[in-house]
Design a protein around this motif. Structure first.
Motif, mmCIF file in Angstrom:
data_model
loop_
_atom_site.group_PDB
_atom_site.id
_atom_site.type_symbol
_atom_site.label_atom_id
_atom_site.label_comp_id
_atom_site.label_asym_id
_atom_site.label_seq_id
_atom_site.Cartn_x
_atom_site.Cartn_y
_atom_site.Cartn_z
ATOM 1 N N VAL A 49 0.837 -1.201 0.000
ATOM 2 C CA VAL A 49 0.000 0.000 0.000
ATOM 3 C C VAL A 49 0.871 1.251 0.000
ATOM 4 N N GLY A 50 1.990 1.201 0.735
ATOM 5 C CA GLY A 50 2.877 2.360 0.781
ATOM 6 C C GLY A 50 3.464 2.674 -0.577
ATOM 7 N N THR A 51 3.901 1.645 -1.288
ATOM 8 C CA THR A 51 4.452 1.842 -2.625
ATOM 9 C C THR A 51 3.407 2.423 -3.563
ATOM 10 N N LEU A 52 2.208 1.827 -3.503
ATOM 11 C CA LEU A 52 1.113 2.270 -4.373
ATOM 12 C C LEU A 52 0.776 3.738 -4.097
ATOM 13 N N HIS A 53 0.628 4.064 -2.811
ATOM 14 C CA HIS A 53 0.288 5.444 -2.475
ATOM 15 C C HIS A 53 1.401 6.397 -2.921
ATOM 16 N N GLY A 54 2.646 5.942 -2.780
ATOM 17 C CA GLY A 54 3.763 6.792 -3.201
ATOM 18 C C GLY A 54 3.675 7.169 -4.667
ATOM 19 N N TYR A 55 3.477 6.179 -5.525
ATOM 20 C CA TYR A 55 3.422 6.479 -6.960
ATOM 21 C C TYR A 55 2.162 7.255 -7.330
ATOM 22 N N LEU A 56 1.023 6.879 -6.712
ATOM 23 C CA LEU A 56 -0.212 7.593 -7.035
ATOM 24 C C LEU A 56 -0.152 9.042 -6.549
ATOM 25 N N TYR A 57 0.597 9.266 -5.470
ATOM 26 C CA TYR A 57 0.736 10.641 -4.983
ATOM 27 C C TYR A 57 1.452 11.507 -6.024
ATOM 28 N N LEU A 58 2.382 10.914 -6.756
ATOM 29 C CA LEU A 58 3.042 11.670 -7.827
ATOM 30 C C LEU A 58 2.022 12.112 -8.882
ATOM 31 N N VAL A 59 1.113 11.180 -9.231
ATOM 32 C CA VAL A 59 0.068 11.523 -10.194
ATOM 33 C C VAL A 59 -0.835 12.612 -9.605
ATOM 34 N N TYR A 60 -1.167 12.444 -8.314
ATOM 35 C CA TYR A 60 -1.989 13.451 -7.627
ATOM 36 C C TYR A 60 -1.334 14.825 -7.719
ATOM 37 N N LEU A 61 -0.012 14.868 -7.490
ATOM 38 C CA LEU A 61 0.696 16.150 -7.572
ATOM 39 C C LEU A 61 0.492 16.782 -8.943
ATOM 40 N N GLY A 62 0.616 15.975 -9.984
ATOM 41 C CA GLY A 62 0.478 16.507 -11.343
ATOM 42 C C GLY A 62 -0.898 17.083 -11.599
ATOM 43 N N VAL A 63 -1.954 16.309 -11.303
ATOM 44 C CA VAL A 63 -3.301 16.789 -11.624
ATOM 45 C C VAL A 63 -3.695 17.937 -10.696
ATOM 46 N N ALA A 64 -3.207 17.913 -9.435
ATOM 47 C CA ALA A 64 -3.552 18.994 -8.512
ATOM 48 C C ALA A 64 -2.887 20.297 -8.956
ATOM 49 N N LEU A 65 -1.650 20.214 -9.411
ATOM 50 C CA LEU A 65 -0.970 21.420 -9.909
ATOM 51 C C LEU A 65 -1.723 21.987 -11.101
ATOM 52 N N ASP A 66 -2.126 21.104 -12.001
ATOM 53 C CA ASP A 66 -2.857 21.536 -13.191
ATOM 54 C C ASP A 66 -4.134 22.286 -12.803
ATOM 55 N N LEU A 67 -4.951 21.656 -11.915
ATOM 56 C CA LEU A 67 -6.235 22.264 -11.555
ATOM 57 C C LEU A 67 -6.047 23.581 -10.796
ATOM 58 N N THR A 68 -5.137 23.573 -9.800
ATOM 59 C CA THR A 68 -5.005 24.785 -8.979
ATOM 60 C C THR A 68 -4.478 25.946 -9.813
#
Lengths: 138, 123
Positions: B49-68
């Motif tokens: 779960v930690g690995t998964l969350h780590g990589y998905l957080y990178l994707v989250y960073l990308g889409v969150a930067l785009d939206l904000t």
């Protein structure tokens, strides 16, 4: 459009905002590199989870560079809360101010009562002013 | 021609998707997997779960930067939104706030017939 023809800010690389961004980036990227190296040593010492984080930290460094590039190149007047406010004001100015329908009864009453006329003028002025405080959701 | 904020709804939708995904994973990680690791001595779940969350957080960073950026969120709030992906439950709050901001700023502009130009950042 007016916004595109605006000249970029003069001190793009040396504004206060940009200088802060340079400073933060100068700490952030070496920090990420160090953290990456630290995770590589952990991975080499046998903990496989270290490989995951030794990929993660360089990604954070790249992300920081992207953010820094955007901060330096954005005109602060067109982004953030300031930009939104400015766009709203521009739109408000672009929209023609609609004249209230002339109602005979109203104008007759106003002609008789100077106080009422002044109050109506005040209300019209309030209506024209953008961003007046209101409880209503916009 | 008046320029008003127009942000593609897909930008919002993919942010919301990633916010929920990372938030749920983080809650599973912090309240299930890590207790399993330390209380029950089973580190496998935390690892996955930690690995998964780590990589998905990178994707989250990308889409969150785009939206904000497209919604023109001030820089400090933007950083809080980005960090929200690493604090349990905070991504839910950020998602609610950004969705409300989107509805409040983009929908009325559209209703007034304005052209929305979230992609133009005044370069």
């Amino acid at each position: 459009m007016t916004r595109q023809s605006r000249r970029p800010p003069a001190g793009r690389w040396s504004s206060r905002r940009a200088l802060i961004a340079h400073g933060v980036l100068a700490i952030w990227v070496p920090g990420c590199v160090l953290a990456c190296w630290w995770q590589v040593t952990i991975a080499l010492s046998g903990d496989a989870l270290g490989w995951v984080y030794s990929v993660m930290w360089p990604s954070f460094a790249v992300f920081g560079v992207v953010l820094w590039w955007n901060i330096v190149h954005d005109d602060p007047q067109t982004v953030g809360a300031r930009g939104l406010r400015r766009l709203r004001e521009e739109a408000e100015r672009a929209r023609p101010v609609e004249e209230p329908a002339t109602d005979d009864a109203i104008s007759r009453a106003e002609a008789e009562d100077a106080e009422l006329a002044a109050y109506n003028a005040y209300l019209a002025e309030l209506r024209r002013r953008p961003d007046t405080k209101t409880w209503r959701r916009r | 021609m008046d320029t008003i904020l127009v942000v593609d709804r897909r930008v919002l939708v993919r942010y919301r998707f990633m916010a929920y995904t990372t938030a749920v994973l983080l809650i599973v990680l912090v309240f299930v997997a890590i207790p399993l690791q330390f209380a029950a001595g089973k580190p496998e779940a935390a690892r996955v779960v930690g690995t998964l969350h780590g990589y998905l957080y990178l994707v989250y960073l990308g889409v969150a930067l785009d939206l904000t950026r497209k919604l023109r969120v001030p820089l400090g709030w933007m950083l809080l939104v980005l960090l929200a992906g690493t604090v349990p439950f905070c991504a839910f709050v950020a998602e609610r706030k950004l969705t409300k901001l989107y509805d409040r700023s983009v929908a009325p502009a559209r209703a007034l017939g304005h052209v929305v130009t979230g992609d133009q950042t005044g370069r």
